[in-house]
Design a protein around this motif. Structure first.
Motif, PDB file in Angstrom:
ATOM      1  N   ARG A  34       0.832  -1.218   0.000  1.00 52.97           N
ATOM      2  CA  ARG A  34       0.000   0.000   0.000  1.00 52.97           C
ATOM      3  C   ARG A  34       0.856   1.254   0.000  1.00 52.97           C
ATOM      4  O   ARG A  34       0.547   2.241  -0.688  1.00 52.97           O
ATOM      5  CB  ARG A  34      -0.928   0.005   1.222  1.00 52.97           C
ATOM      6  CG  ARG A  34      -2.059  -1.003   1.154  1.00 52.97           C
ATOM      7  CD  ARG A  34      -3.091  -0.707   2.228  1.00 52.97           C
ATOM      8  NE  ARG A  34      -2.520  -0.739   3.571  1.00 52.97           N
ATOM      9  CZ  ARG A  34      -2.451  -1.824   4.321  1.00 52.97           C
ATOM     10  NH1 ARG A  34      -2.914  -2.989   3.863  1.00 52.97           N
ATOM     11  NH2 ARG A  34      -1.939  -1.774   5.535  1.00 52.97           N
ATOM     12  N   CYS A  35       1.931   1.213   0.761  1.00 50.65           N
ATOM     13  CA  CYS A  35       2.837   2.361   0.842  1.00 50.65           C
ATOM     14  C   CYS A  35       3.429   2.679  -0.525  1.00 50.65           C
ATOM     15  O   CYS A  35       3.437   3.837  -0.958  1.00 50.65           O
ATOM     16  CB  CYS A  35       3.942   2.077   1.853  1.00 50.65           C
ATOM     17  SG  CYS A  35       5.346   3.206   1.761  1.00 50.65           S
ATOM     18  N   LEU A  36       3.912   1.666  -1.213  1.00 48.80           N
ATOM     19  CA  LEU A  36       4.542   1.884  -2.518  1.00 48.80           C
ATOM     20  C   LEU A  36       3.524   2.280  -3.577  1.00 48.80           C
ATOM     21  O   LEU A  36       3.861   2.963  -4.541  1.00 48.80           O
ATOM     22  CB  LEU A  36       5.295   0.623  -2.951  1.00 48.80           C
ATOM     23  CG  LEU A  36       6.452   0.189  -2.043  1.00 48.80           C
ATOM     24  CD1 LEU A  36       7.118  -1.067  -2.584  1.00 48.80           C
ATOM     25  CD2 LEU A  36       7.476   1.301  -1.874  1.00 48.80           C
ATOM     26  N   ALA A  37       2.284   1.864  -3.380  1.00 52.13           N
ATOM     27  CA  ALA A  37       1.245   2.208  -4.352  1.00 52.13           C
ATOM     28  C   ALA A  37       0.808   3.662  -4.226  1.00 52.13           C
ATOM     29  O   ALA A  37       0.344   4.259  -5.201  1.00 52.13           O
ATOM     30  CB  ALA A  37       0.043   1.287  -4.182  1.00 52.13           C
ATOM     31  N   THR A  38       0.955   4.228  -3.034  1.00 51.04           N
ATOM     32  CA  THR A  38       0.465   5.592  -2.799  1.00 51.04           C
ATOM     33  C   THR A  38       1.572   6.631  -2.648  1.00 51.04           C
ATOM     34  O   THR A  38       1.285   7.831  -2.681  1.00 51.04           O
ATOM     35  CB  THR A  38      -0.413   5.628  -1.535  1.00 51.04           C
ATOM     36  OG1 THR A  38       0.357   5.164  -0.404  1.00 51.04           O
ATOM     37  CG2 THR A  38      -1.630   4.725  -1.697  1.00 51.04           C
ATOM     38  N   ALA A  39       2.820   6.201  -2.498  1.00 52.65           N
ATOM     39  CA  ALA A  39       3.917   7.144  -2.271  1.00 52.65           C
ATOM     40  C   ALA A  39       4.157   8.007  -3.501  1.00 52.65           C
ATOM     41  O   ALA A  39       4.154   7.515  -4.636  1.00 52.65           O
ATOM     42  CB  ALA A  39       5.196   6.397  -1.903  1.00 52.65           C
ATOM     43  N   GLU A  40       4.370   9.279  -3.275  1.00 51.83           N
ATOM     44  CA  GLU A  40       4.639  10.208  -4.376  1.00 51.83           C
ATOM     45  C   GLU A  40       6.124  10.375  -4.642  1.00 51.83           C
ATOM     46  O   GLU A  40       6.520  10.739  -5.742  1.00 51.83           O
ATOM     47  CB  GLU A  40       3.999  11.564  -4.063  1.00 51.83           C
ATOM     48  CG  GLU A  40       2.477  11.514  -3.975  1.00 51.83           C
ATOM     49  CD  GLU A  40       1.877  12.876  -3.717  1.00 51.83           C
ATOM     50  OE1 GLU A  40       2.661  13.844  -3.547  1.00 51.83           O
ATOM     51  OE2 GLU A  40       0.638  12.995  -3.693  1.00 51.83           O
ATOM     52  N   THR A  41       6.953  10.144  -3.620  1.00 54.32           N
ATOM     53  CA  THR A  41       8.398  10.320  -3.780  1.00 54.32           C
ATOM     54  C   THR A  41       9.141   9.095  -3.282  1.00 54.32           C
ATOM     55  O   THR A  41       8.635   8.337  -2.436  1.00 54.32           O
ATOM     56  CB  THR A  41       8.895  11.552  -2.996  1.00 54.32           C
ATOM     57  OG1 THR A  41       8.717  11.313  -1.588  1.00 54.32           O
ATOM     58  CG2 THR A  41       8.129  12.803  -3.405  1.00 54.32           C
ATOM     59  N   ALA A  42      10.344   8.904  -3.789  1.00 58.45           N
ATOM     60  CA  ALA A  42      11.186   7.795  -3.339  1.00 58.45           C
ATOM     61  C   ALA A  42      11.578   7.977  -1.880  1.00 58.45           C
ATOM     62  O   ALA A  42      11.614   7.012  -1.108  1.00 58.45           O
ATOM     63  CB  ALA A  42      12.434   7.710  -4.219  1.00 58.45           C
ATOM     64  N   THR A  43      11.850   9.214  -1.479  1.00 58.62           N
ATOM     65  CA  THR A  43      12.236   9.487  -0.098  1.00 58.62           C
ATOM     66  C   THR A  43      11.116   9.116   0.866  1.00 58.62           C
ATOM     67  O   THR A  43      11.348   8.470   1.900  1.00 58.62           O
ATOM     68  CB  THR A  43      12.582  10.979   0.069  1.00 58.62           C
ATOM     69  OG1 THR A  43      13.683  11.297  -0.784  1.00 58.62           O
ATOM     70  CG2 THR A  43      12.960  11.292   1.507  1.00 58.62           C
ATOM     71  N   GLY A  44       9.901   9.511   0.537  1.00 57.92           N
ATOM     72  CA  GLY A  44       8.764   9.187   1.386  1.00 57.92           C
ATOM     73  C   GLY A  44       8.507   7.695   1.468  1.00 57.92           C
ATOM     74  O   GLY A  44       8.197   7.160   2.535  1.00 57.92           O
ATOM     75  N   ALA A  45       8.642   7.008   0.344  1.00 53.77           N
ATOM     76  CA  ALA A  45       8.424   5.565   0.322  1.00 53.77           C
ATOM     77  C   ALA A  45       9.455   4.839   1.172  1.00 53.77           C
ATOM     78  O   ALA A  45       9.117   3.931   1.946  1.00 53.77           O
ATOM     79  CB  ALA A  45       8.479   5.052  -1.116  1.00 53.77           C
ATOM     80  N   LEU A  46      10.720   5.220   1.047  1.00 54.22           N
ATOM     81  CA  LEU A  46      11.778   4.592   1.837  1.00 54.22           C
ATOM     82  C   LEU A  46      11.527   4.758   3.330  1.00 54.22           C
ATOM     83  O   LEU A  46      11.665   3.811   4.107  1.00 54.22           O
ATOM     84  CB  LEU A  46      13.138   5.202   1.473  1.00 54.22           C
ATOM     85  CG  LEU A  46      13.846   4.609   0.266  1.00 54.22           C
ATOM     86  CD1 LEU A  46      15.036   5.478  -0.128  1.00 54.22           C
ATOM     87  CD2 LEU A  46      14.315   3.188   0.566  1.00 54.22           C
ATOM     88  N   ARG A  47      11.169   5.964   3.739  1.00 57.27           N
ATOM     89  CA  ARG A  47      10.912   6.225   5.156  1.00 57.27           C
ATOM     90  C   ARG A  47       9.791   5.335   5.688  1.00 57.27           C
ATOM     91  O   ARG A  47       9.912   4.729   6.759  1.00 57.27           O
ATOM     92  CB  ARG A  47      10.564   7.696   5.366  1.00 57.27           C
ATOM     93  CG  ARG A  47      10.310   8.058   6.841  1.00 57.27           C
ATOM     94  CD  ARG A  47       9.969   9.520   7.013  1.00 57.27           C
ATOM     95  NE  ARG A  47       8.738   9.874   6.301  1.00 57.27           N
ATOM     96  CZ  ARG A  47       8.715  10.629   5.214  1.00 57.27           C
ATOM     97  NH1 ARG A  47       9.834  11.110   4.707  1.00 57.27           N
ATOM     98  NH2 ARG A  47       7.562  10.910   4.624  1.00 57.27           N
TER      99      ARG A  47
END
Length: 393
Positions: free
Chosen positions: A153-166
């Protein structure tokens, strides 16, 4: 009063013997299907806790205490109030699930408890007795499935790589009770895995550990990160203080780090980064978690690769737009110096360079004359040669 009117010692013992026999029979029957048998007095204090299994050690510490004297992270004050109301009503209860974190190992332990009231021969309340079953394995499997879904779900909704990694690092640590996560990305030009981002729980020592990692990088086969990069497989070290492959030993010891779970962020056999998860407890290898991080590593690698491709595409489009705007503006300009400066400025911004210089052929063969320089101490453009002599090519 005649002696025959007094109960004999044998008659006095009979109710107690029957109660003890009943408890022994109950204990024997429930032992066939449970991991633990327990009894409590009328004040709900444990009087006996018996059982087998790897987690039987330490149960004696609860003798004389009530169940709510121990911290179970899933039970709120309202939950305990509802449970105590059942006990005060002398009602049986079934499948009360309790979760706690083992102080020594940091492991998450779950039990399912059932109990029933016990009454003496005169009908007076004597306490509770019941059984418990270790459901940690089932809860662990459910938790890992939930972790995979959370990451998806996180990877499907993340707008940036930085946000997804966190969010991915946070999800892993919170799910499995680890205190720190660090991500190292591959710098292909330098041939190293270089620190990029970190997450830590509310733990000052681990926050300092992450902060001290900012300038760290690993070559192939160097440190645990380099070994995971080289092998392409997850690496679990129960106690890093006893592993010779560990780099930056001073930083590790200062933070009190013991266990490490390090795995490549890779897809189709190509690692683009490495995630390093750390704990202050000694944690034994968990094959199910190792399988889960393989999946997460692949998911994350695909997401980051896609984001990198999108960024390159955006940069290319930006460059094309710059050139288009320059071409349109050039139609209305007549001074070559003005055109040169705008062209050089556009290249500086598009390439994210520190400086861009423009040269033209010099008066003599084999020489070049500097006509424009942008970014190195400002912008200088001159229809002449900026005061510079011809430069041999």
């Amino acid at each position: 009063r005649p002696a025959d009117d007094f109960p004999s010692a044998r008659e006095t013992r009979q109710p107690q013997d029957r109660l003890l026999h009943s408890e022994a029979r109950f204990r024997g029957l429930t032992g066939l299907s449970s991991d633990m048998y327990w009894t409590q007095d009328k004040e709900h204090r444990f009087t006996e806790i018996a059982g087998t299994g790897s987690r039987s050690a330490g149960r004696d510490r609860m003798l004389g205490k009530r169940r709510w004297d121990r911290n179970y992270f899933n039970m709120t004050a309202a939950d305990w109030a509802a449970h105590r109301a059942v006990l005060e009503a002398r009602q049986p209860f079934r499948d009360l699930e309790l979760g706690r974190i083992d102080e020594q190992s940091g492991e998450i332990i779950w039990v399912s408890i059932s109990g029933e009231p016990v009454f003496d021969e005169s009908g007076g309340f004597a306490g509770y007795r019941g059984v418990g079953k270790d459901i940690s394995a089932r809860k662990h499997a459910e938790r890992l499935i939930s972790l995979e879904h959370r990451v998806t779900r996180c990877l499907a909704t993340a707008e940036t790589a930085t946000g997804a990694l966190r969010e991915v690092m946070r999800a892993i640590c919170e799910s499995e009770n680890w205190q720190s996560a660090r991500y190292f990305h591959q710098d292909e030009a330098a041939g190293v895995m270089r620190f990029q981002q970190a997450w830590s729980s509310d733990n000052e020592a681990m926050a300092r550990f992450n902060a001290g990692s900012h300038e760290i990088n690993f070559r192939l086969g160097e440190g645990l990160v380099g070994h995971a990069w080289q092998s392409g497989e997850p690496l679990w070290v129960a106690d890093v203080t006893r592993d010779s492959r560990v780099a930056n030993v001073g930083l590790v010891r200062a933070a009190g780090v013991h266990s490490a779970l390090v795995f490549p962020v890779a897809f189709d056999g190509r690692a683009i980064g490495v995630l390093s998860i750390s704990s202050q407890q000694v944690r034994q290898p968990d094959e199910r978690l190792l399988q889960t991080v393989r999946v997460i590593g692949s998911q994350l690698a695909q997401f980051l690769s896609r984001k990198q491709a999108e960024q390159r595409q955006a940069e290319h489009l930006h460059f094309q737009e710059k050139l288009s705007r320059f071409g349109q503006s050039a139609l209305g300009r007549r001074q070559p110096a003005e055109l040169i400066e705008e062209a050089v400025q556009s290249l500086l911004e598009t390439l994210v360079a520190e400086a861009v210089a423009y040269f033209e052929p010099g008066p003599r063969q084999g020489e070049a004359v500097l006509r424009a320089l942008v970014g190195a101490g400002g912008s200088r453009t001159d229809p002449g040669n900026l005061g510079s002599p011809g430069i041999p090519l």
